[in-house]
Scaffold this motif. Structure first.
Motif, PDB file in Angstrom:
ATOM      1  N   GLY A   1      13.921 -18.636  -4.976  1.00 40.58           N
ATOM      2  CA  GLY A   1      14.592 -19.587  -5.861  1.00 40.58           C
ATOM      3  C   GLY A   1      16.103 -19.481  -5.901  1.00 40.58           C
ATOM      4  O   GLY A   1      16.733 -20.060  -6.773  1.00 40.58           O
TER       5      GLY A   1
ATOM      6  N   HIS B   1      17.068 -22.507  -8.129  1.00 43.50           N
ATOM      7  CA  HIS B   1      17.680 -22.657  -9.453  1.00 43.50           C
ATOM      8  C   HIS B   1      19.031 -21.956  -9.553  1.00 43.50           C
ATOM      9  O   HIS B   1      19.726 -22.090 -10.545  1.00 43.50           O
TER      10      HIS B   1
ATOM     11  N   ARG C   1      15.021 -27.468  -2.027  1.00 48.01           N
ATOM     12  CA  ARG C   1      14.059 -26.411  -1.692  1.00 48.01           C
ATOM     13  C   ARG C   1      13.501 -25.719  -2.938  1.00 48.01           C
ATOM     14  O   ARG C   1      12.743 -24.775  -2.837  1.00 48.01           O
ATOM     15  N   GLY C   2      13.927 -26.172  -4.116  1.00 47.77           N
ATOM     16  CA  GLY C   2      13.413 -25.604  -5.360  1.00 47.77           C
ATOM     17  C   GLY C   2      14.235 -24.470  -5.932  1.00 47.77           C
ATOM     18  O   GLY C   2      13.777 -23.775  -6.847  1.00 47.77           O
TER      19      GLY C   2
END
Length: 146
Positions: free
Chosen positions: A61, A97, A94-95
């Motif tokens: 992430g 954070h 790509r997700g």
């Protein structure tokens, strides 16, 4: 069992892959698969030669920008910021954070601060007379530049 220690500045790439493969397997079992994927952004001139670029990866992430370089002729034109924006957009897709980067160059640190990165640590005298600064940024909604 007889063990030997080998210290080298020229390791066999096969041995390097062995360590990476086994460490990745250990980490995957410990905290879950990283989903590690390379991420690069290149700026090319009219002849196709790289004039600036980012090299890094996404995993767990996060976007990690390992290398960011801008040719002398493109410096002072927000090129680092524009490349970071491209990399961050892909990381979000790509997700991811968050993003992080490190530098010991004061000018680069200022550019990263302008892009909304915030320091979270430093190593003094790395290299001697400088500090290596570690910066991070939250990605996604509400993370824009200041």
């Amino acid at each position: 069992m007889h063990l030997t220690f080998e210290t080298t500045d020229n390791p066999d790439p096969k041995d390097e892959r062995f360590i990476e493969t086994h460490l990745s397997a250990f980490n995957d079992a410990d905290v879950g698969a990283s989903g590690k994927r390379q991420l690069s952004v290149f700026v090319r001139d009219g002849t196709g030669t790289v004039a600036a670029g980012i090299s890094g990866y996404t995993a767990w992430g996060w976007l990690y920008v390992q290398r960011l370089w801008v040719s002398e002729s493109l410096r002072g034109q927000r090129m680092a910021g524009r490349m970071l924006e491209q990399a961050e957009r892909e990381a979000i897709a790509r997700g991811c954070h968050g993003a992080f980067i490190d530098t010991f160059n004061p000018s680069a640190a200022k550019a990263y601060l302008r892009q909304g990165y915030h320091p979270f640590g430093a190593l003094d005298d790395f290299p001697a007379g400088r500090s290596r600064i570690f910066l991070q940024k939250r990605l996604g909604e509400g993370s824009g530049r200041r």
